[in-house]
Design a protein around this motif. Structure first.
Motif, PDB file in Angstrom:
ATOM      1  N   UNK A  54     -10.862   3.649   1.503  1.00 48.38           N
ATOM      2  CA  UNK A  54     -11.934   2.979   1.692  1.00 48.38           C
ATOM      3  C   UNK A  54     -12.268   1.721   0.515  1.00 48.38           C
ATOM      4  N   UNK A  55     -11.646   2.051  -0.557  1.00 50.89           N
ATOM      5  CA  UNK A  55     -11.704   0.712  -1.505  1.00 50.89           C
ATOM      6  C   UNK A  55     -11.041  -0.494  -0.971  1.00 50.89           C
ATOM      7  N   UNK A  56     -10.085  -0.237  -0.422  1.00 51.43           N
ATOM      8  CA  UNK A  56      -9.137  -1.307   0.178  1.00 51.43           C
ATOM      9  C   UNK A  56      -9.786  -1.918   1.290  1.00 51.43           C
ATOM     10  N   UNK A  57     -10.336  -1.090   2.232  1.00 53.05           N
ATOM     11  CA  UNK A  57     -10.809  -1.358   3.406  1.00 53.05           C
ATOM     12  C   UNK A  57     -12.194  -2.500   2.888  1.00 53.05           C
ATOM     13  N   UNK A 113       0.893  -1.322   0.295  1.00 56.79           N
ATOM     14  CA  UNK A 113      -0.149  -0.018   0.108  1.00 56.79           C
ATOM     15  C   UNK A 113       0.950   1.121  -0.058  1.00 56.79           C
ATOM     16  N   UNK A 114       2.059   1.294   0.638  1.00 57.65           N
ATOM     17  CA  UNK A 114       3.015   2.363   0.770  1.00 57.65           C
ATOM     18  C   UNK A 114       3.607   2.665  -0.652  1.00 57.65           C
ATOM     19  N   UNK A 115       3.985   1.479  -1.381  1.00 57.80           N
ATOM     20  CA  UNK A 115       4.602   1.794  -2.482  1.00 57.80           C
ATOM     21  C   UNK A 115       3.742   1.755  -3.816  1.00 57.80           C
ATOM     22  N   UNK A 116       2.433   1.669  -3.955  1.00 59.77           N
ATOM     23  CA  UNK A 116       1.692   1.996  -4.984  1.00 59.77           C
ATOM     24  C   UNK A 116       1.015   3.176  -4.410  1.00 59.77           C
ATOM     25  N   UNK A 161      -6.504  -1.408   7.147  1.00 63.41           N
ATOM     26  CA  UNK A 161      -5.841   0.086   7.006  1.00 63.41           C
ATOM     27  C   UNK A 161      -4.520   0.104   7.206  1.00 63.41           C
ATOM     28  N   UNK A 162      -4.043   1.030   6.827  1.00 65.21           N
ATOM     29  CA  UNK A 162      -2.441   1.386   6.679  1.00 65.21           C
ATOM     30  C   UNK A 162      -2.175   1.817   8.362  1.00 65.21           C
TER      31      UNK A 162
END
Length: 117
Positions: free
Chosen positions: A92-95, A83-86, A110-111
């Motif tokens: 919200x979509x990821x969650x 998540x930190x590299x893209x 969540x990050x």
């Protein structure tokens, strides 16, 4: 002769234990995590509609691979690294991906999730 029988008995018992004992699975790797969720990245950038079926298959696969606490912590850390590299990912979509894919996870995606817990 008695010593030979004793040694043979020990070897047989050891062989039986090897055969019937559960095999230890390899630990989950970041490569497996990345491979499992790679089809989710486009959805994670748009957040519209439903995640692709390949994304959901990968999420379900990752969920089944991450059975131990150590595996779940590895998956968490790898997901945070990804998540930190893209760029352009929508939190919200990821969650929402696990729920939309029918996968229940006992922690927020969540990050800011603490991977040690």
């Amino acid at each position: 002769m008695a010593r030979s029988i004793a040694i043979t008995s020990v070897v047989v018992v050891f062989a039986i234990l090897l055969i019937v004992s559960p095999h230890v699975a390899d630990a989950l790797t970041c490569g497996q995590v990345t491979s499992s969720i790679s089809q989710c990245l486009s959805y994670a950038k748009t957040g519209t509609g439903m995640p692709p079926s390949a994304c959901c298959s990968g999420v379900k696969s990752l969920n089944s691979l991450a059975k131990t606490s150590a595996d779940r912590q590895t998956a968490c850390k790898c997901l945070k690294t990804i998540a930190g590299s893209v760029s352009g990912l929508k939190p919200a979509a990821i969650a929402g991906i696990p729920t939309k894919c029918g996968v229940s996870v006992p922690f927020p995606i969540s990050t800011s999730t603490d991977c040690t817990k």
